[in-house]
Design an enzyme around this catalytic site. Structure first.
Site, short mmCIF file in Angstrom:
data_model
loop_
_atom_site.label_atom_id
_atom_site.label_comp_id
_atom_site.label_asym_id
_atom_site.label_seq_id
_atom_site.Cartn_x
_atom_site.Cartn_y
_atom_site.Cartn_z
N ASP A 1 23.95 64.23 20.22
CA ASP A 1 25.38 64.24 20.48
C ASP A 1 26.25 65.24 19.84
OD1 ASP A 1 28.02 61.87 21.16
OD2 ASP A 1 28.46 64.05 21.21
N GLN B 1 22.26 60.42 32.72
CA GLN B 1 22.61 60.90 33.90
C GLN B 1 21.46 60.86 34.75
OE1 GLN B 1 24.12 64.58 32.70
NE2 GLN B 1 22.34 64.80 31.22
N ASP C 1 31.24 68.18 32.89
CA ASP C 1 32.56 67.94 33.16
C ASP C 1 32.97 66.74 32.11
OD1 ASP C 1 31.66 68.36 36.45
OD2 ASP C 1 32.48 69.89 35.40
N HIS D 1 25.87 82.17 32.58
CA HIS D 1 25.33 82.40 31.43
C HIS D 1 25.33 83.65 30.69
CE1 HIS D 1 22.52 79.04 33.10
NE2 HIS D 1 23.41 78.46 32.17
N PRO E 1 29.35 61.16 28.37
CA PRO E 1 29.13 61.65 27.18
C PRO E 1 29.73 63.05 26.73
CG PRO E 1 26.96 61.72 28.46
CD PRO E 1 28.14 61.18 29.26
N ASP F 1 28.93 74.41 26.02
CA ASP F 1 28.14 74.55 27.69
C ASP F 1 27.93 73.23 28.04
OD1 ASP F 1 24.89 76.22 28.81
OD2 ASP F 1 26.96 75.45 29.87
#
Ligand code: SAM
Length: 301
Positions: free
Chosen positions: A151, A45, A172, A76, A176, A169
């Protein structure tokens, strides 16, 4: 975070720069920019960190606002303290994603927590936040934390470790992060949890993302006895109201909230407290209707 057209355009005269995030091609959020602190392209990204005029430093992934210093404490605190004050003895916590370190910071405030494994696919997010947003990433040096660059889908599939709480966490369901919303991932995560385990999932906007919510909760349903959603405010995500999924094998987020532990913990928060915890599970009618039969209502009181 949100699914956005992520046209991150900078407009205005040469003095006034704005960063804009377009969401679903129909709504646009703009933040006044003071200075671009970091911009990098990772294999996953585009990552930017900007200093804004009104929201402190801001992290964007692919032009989508991940957090701002002004309001990140809400997200958080709510992802971490809701499960950790419901689970009877949270010692081992798994975080998938969370590269900015904010979730880990809140988890590590709990003295009962002995081990946190954080699996973040993109090292550039961690490195950039360590350098530019230490107010959020500062706890990543805690000796109880093991930071794994990889991953999360593979991690839960291949690990044989057991956790008390798993916090998803994630960004969207794009790129990945897409498989972090499907049934195989949820089953493998459930297999990583102890019999009284709890999983929290970033479950998008109750206004704009009903289809994603329906799909992700249907994918969680077969693997968890209890399935709820809770809501919280946000300044930097479209609609100003966001959600987390609460999935557990045993615990009820209302009945099993240990308010005595909340007070005795003396953990400093700026949004979370026992009343907010309970109120977060009180749903507006439109959300209850959208998810009827998929998520369980939480008993009041
Ligand atoms: N905590 C922030 C907030 O306040 O919303 C945003 C969450 S954090 C920036 C989301 C992270 O999920 C990103 O750093 C992204 O690289 C990571 N991620 C996406 N897909 C992943 C995967 N399959 N495994 C592990 N991490 C992933």
């Amino acid at each position: 975070m949100n699914q956005s057209g992520n046209q991150c355009s900078r407009q205005g005269d040469k003095q006034t720069q704005w960063i804009r995030e377009v969401h679903k091609e129909t709504v646009c959020l703009g933040f006044k920019v003071e200075k671009l602190l970091f911009s990098g392209q990772s294999p996953f990204q585009k990552i930017e960190i900007i200093k804004t005029a009104g929201h402190g430093k801001m992290l964007l992934n692919d032009g989508i606002v991940m957090l701002s210093e002004k309001d990140e404490f809400i997200y958080h605190e709510m992802i971490a303290h809701v499960p950790l004050f419901v689970h009877p003895a949270p010692r081992r916590v798994l975080i998938i994603g969370g590269g900015d370190g904010g979730t880990a910071r809140e988890v590590l405030k709990h003295e009962t927590v002995e081990r946190v494994v954080m699996v973040e696919i993109d090292q550039m997010v961690v490195d950039a936040c360590r350098e530019h947003i230490p107010s959020v990433s500062g706890a990543l040096e805690d000796p109880r934390l093991e930071l794994v660059f990889g991953d999360g889908v593979e991690y839960v599939k291949n690990s044989d470790e057991t956790f008390d709480v798993a916090l998803i966490d994630s960004t969207d369901p794009i790129g990945p992060a897409t498989p972090l919303f499907d049934s195989v991932f949820y089953k493998n995560t459930a297999d990583r949890l102890a019999e009284d385990g709890i999983m929290i999932t970033q479950s998008e906007s109750p206004f704009y993302d009903t289809e994603i919510q329906l799909s992700m909760f249907k994918n969680q349903r077969p693997h968890f006895k209890k399935l709820h959603i809770y809501l919280f405010s946000t300044l930097t995500y479209p609609g100003g109201l966001w959600s987390f999924g609460f999935a557990s094998k045993k615990q009820c987020p209302a009945r099993d909230l240990d308010e005595k532990r909340v007070h005795a913990s003396r953990i400093k928060t700026r949004y979370y407290n026992a009343q907010i915890h309970r109120a977060a599970f009180a749903l507006p009618e439109f959300t209850r209707e959208n998810l009827a039969g998929i998520v369980d209502p939480v008993p009041a009181g």
